[in-house]
Design a protein around this motif. Structure first.
Motif: not given
Length: 330
Positions: A192-210
């Motif tokens: 589930v957390i990896a789904l959130a990580f993938g969402i953040a990645h494709s939204m262009g969010l950076g390493d702090n967010t990840k």
């Protein structure tokens, strides 16, 4: 030793390779005849691990009864939401003292049971016969012989050691643990957390967010684990942080890839068509949310992933909801 893997997907096939490379006579059960025929004829699984050669002591069949005959270790590698129905069919053919090994990382919808609990109930076996394998175990890397480690968890340490010995190779290093609950929760919630990580990645969010998602996601896993009686140290190890980092960071991860599709604005149905699979976390997030609510555990990332997946909430709105939560001590 005769070992069996029930399920010829990527991880099931890679695990059969591990068992074979460790010197075991291994039978891989495949649902589709063409997969079994290709493995026996060409020594590879063309649909899931094309180019990975399986040793001569790995054979394939579509007959579960044939596969299970005389098996001392039975590895279950089917999608988590199909386990109960499949195992009900297989249970009559299980050996009276066979060790049942779960590779599945999910929580059953409706019952909120962990996979070991489903196995115990459906097969009518005692808990000391069930082991769980969990860790940062991306199938394609392991099939290619890249070094990896995992955890074998069982309340019976003799059985855990038996499984450990059966899967130790030059490239695969298993550790034993008696915390079945912690290992299973780590494997299920990290999807589930990896789904959130993938969402953040494709939204262009950076390493702090990840980095925030990984660490706060680990906190969610730990809170749920504490409520259910897991050992908190498990979440600092391979089945916790290790699996979480591997699944979030790797482009090979189905859950991360599915999350990326959602982050691009695709609906659940569109993401399924694009990726051609349903990631375990998509269904498990519903069961994990229900499990958390039943035990009064706060899991905000899981809640928002469920809303994006199943309620059509825009990922940007979900992110805003997370960031607007009341501040508190870490």
């Amino acid at each position: 030793m005769k070992t069996v893997v029930l399920g010829a997907g990527s991880w099931g096939t890679a695990f059969a390779k591990i068992l074979g490379d460790a010197g075991n006579e291994t039978v891989l059960w495949a649902r589709r005849p063409e997969i079994a025929m290709a493995i026996n004829a060409n020594r590879e699984n063309p649909d899931y691990l094309l180019g990975t050669r399986l040793g001569s002591n790995v054979t394939a069949t579509t007959s579960a009864a044939e596969a299970l005959d005389g098996a001392e270790i039975v590895v279950l590698a089917v999608p988590s939401q199909t386990l109960r129905a499949n195992l009900a069919d297989w249970a009559p053919d299980l050996g009276p003292d066979a060790t049942l090994v779960s590779l599945m990382k999910g929580i059953e919808l409706g019952t909120t049971m962990r996979m070991s609990q489903v196995i115990i109930e459906t097969a009518g076996v005692s808990g000391d016969r069930v082991a769980v394998v969990s860790g940062p175990n991306l199938a394609h890397e392991i099939a290619a012989g890249q070094p990896a480690a995992t955890v074998v968890a069982c309340v019976d340490m003799e059985r855990a050691t038996q499984v450990q010995d059966a899967i130790t190779t030059s490239y695969f290093r298993p550790y034993t643990n008696d915390d079945v609950i912690g290992c299973e929760l780590g494997g299920a919630v990290k999807n589930v957390i990896a789904l959130a990580f993938g969402i953040a990645h494709s939204m262009g969010l950076g390493d702090n967010t990840k980095a925030t998602l990984i660490t706060r996601g680990l906190a969610e896993i730990g809170r749920l684990g504490m409520a259910l009686g897991a050992d908190q140290m498990t979440f600092a190890g391979l089945a916790g942080l290790g699996d979480l980092v591997g699944t979030c960071m790797s482009p090979q991860s189905r859950n991360r890839t599915f999350g990326e599709a959602l982050g691009r604005g695709q609906s659940l149905e569109e993401a399924q068509r694009t990726t051609r699979f349903t990631a375990e976390g998509v269904k498990s997030c519903l069961a994990i949310r229900d499990l958390a609510r039943a035990h009064g555990v706060d899991m905000p990332i899981t809640e928002q992933v469920e809303r994006v997946c199943h309620e059509g909430v825009d990922p940007k709105v979900a992110l805003k909801t997370l960031m607007s939560r009341a501040t508190k001590p870490e």
